[in-house]
Design a protein around this motif. Sequence first.
Motif, PDB file in Angstrom:
ATOM      1  N   GLU A  93      11.893  -8.843  19.968  1.00 37.11           N
ATOM      2  CA  GLU A  93      11.998  -8.049  17.953  1.00 37.11           C
ATOM      3  C   GLU A  93      13.437  -7.896  17.413  1.00 37.11           C
ATOM      4  O   GLU A  93      13.442  -8.305  16.719  1.00 37.11           O
ATOM      5  N   VAL A  94      14.260  -8.257  18.578  1.00 35.91           N
ATOM      6  CA  VAL A  94      15.575  -8.159  17.750  1.00 35.91           C
ATOM      7  C   VAL A  94      15.618  -9.504  17.589  1.00 35.91           C
ATOM      8  O   VAL A  94      16.799 -10.209  16.187  1.00 35.91           O
ATOM      9  N   VAL A  95      15.572 -10.857  18.607  1.00 35.21           N
ATOM     10  CA  VAL A  95      15.745 -12.491  18.092  1.00 35.21           C
ATOM     11  C   VAL A  95      14.748 -12.104  17.031  1.00 35.21           C
ATOM     12  O   VAL A  95      15.280 -13.747  16.663  1.00 35.21           O
ATOM     13  N   GLU A  96      14.170 -11.999  16.756  1.00 40.10           N
ATOM     14  CA  GLU A  96      12.823 -12.269  15.374  1.00 40.10           C
ATOM     15  C   GLU A  96      13.361 -10.941  14.193  1.00 40.10           C
ATOM     16  O   GLU A  96      12.453 -11.215  13.392  1.00 40.10           O
ATOM     17  N   SER A  97      14.583 -11.188  14.107  1.00 37.05           N
ATOM     18  CA  SER A  97      15.124 -10.707  13.125  1.00 37.05           C
ATOM     19  C   SER A  97      15.420 -11.583  11.660  1.00 37.05           C
ATOM     20  O   SER A  97      16.108 -12.922  12.427  1.00 37.05           O
ATOM     21  N   ASP A  98      16.175 -11.196  10.528  1.00 40.31           N
ATOM     22  CA  ASP A  98      17.175 -12.327   9.534  1.00 40.31           C
ATOM     23  C   ASP A  98      18.404 -12.114  10.152  1.00 40.31           C
ATOM     24  O   ASP A  98      18.623 -13.223   9.497  1.00 40.31           O
ATOM     25  N   ALA A 118      15.657 -18.097  11.372  1.00 39.56           N
ATOM     26  CA  ALA A 118      16.301 -18.876  10.911  1.00 39.56           C
ATOM     27  C   ALA A 118      17.628 -18.126  11.498  1.00 39.56           C
ATOM     28  O   ALA A 118      18.390 -18.446  10.415  1.00 39.56           O
ATOM     29  N   PRO A 119      17.757 -16.821  12.151  1.00 41.51           N
ATOM     30  CA  PRO A 119      18.821 -15.397  11.611  1.00 41.51           C
ATOM     31  C   PRO A 119      20.079 -16.400  11.862  1.00 41.51           C
ATOM     32  O   PRO A 119      20.805 -16.724  12.698  1.00 41.51           O
ATOM     33  N   GLU A 120      20.728 -14.879  11.085  1.00 44.29           N
ATOM     34  CA  GLU A 120      22.153 -15.373  11.100  1.00 44.29           C
ATOM     35  C   GLU A 120      22.527 -14.651  12.151  1.00 44.29           C
ATOM     36  O   GLU A 120      22.212 -12.741  12.477  1.00 44.29           O
TER      37      GLU A 120
END
Length: 257
Positions: A146-151, A202-204
Amino acid sequence: MEPVPGEPAAVARLGSERALVVADYHAGIEAGLRYERGVELESNAAVRRVRLLGLLDRIDPDRLVVLGDLGHRIGGSADEEGDELDELLGAVLDRVPLTLVRGNHDAGVPARFESMDDDSLLVTDSGGVRLGRVGFVHGHTWPAREVVESDVVCVGHEHPAVRLEDSVGGGRKERAWLRGPLRPEPFAEHLGLDVDDLDWRAPEIIVFPAFNDRSGGTWVNVDGQGFLSPFLPEALRGDETEAFLLDGTRLGPYRSV
């Protein structure tokens, strides 16, 4: 996510909440340095506490998020560190709820939280947590899916710093931020997924400087200095990941500073 100018802290918008975010507070570090290295330093606990409480008063957030290593002693907090934590937590919780993203130095901290019996305290597991569209992880372990799939993915643990030199060879160390795009491949491989299976936004990534100015750090522009996190630097797009000083000065790609 906006850094607070001149401070190792940022403000995050988490849906309906605004949070003040800091990393690597390392309460009781002086006792740790005395025990670990024989280094004698007068405690800076009051200065640290005043700095953090001053930021809370200045920013007036709805929540404080600590990106791991609120305490310093691995395996437990006692004596000077315990006293510092108790005084700090009492003062913080008079103002805002606190979320602690568990770091590698925080083994003994949750027990002190439990003794306070306060539901305004949240301690995550080491994989971190997503609040709103922002993911938080300390960085000593792989982040949860869930952390990886953040903005935006916020990371501590590294204490990034740069070595700056003048024209006559003199140098100084400055704490720094690292910001840039993340690559999905290392996370997909770790999770046993295809990249297309991730809800990839494509998170920063934002790697936070340490709040504690006595805690050392990773010199990101010095040969021979390696990252500590298991997913860095492989998950970074190196040429696009930039370093910034606390005052906002943009140094460009961290590798070429």
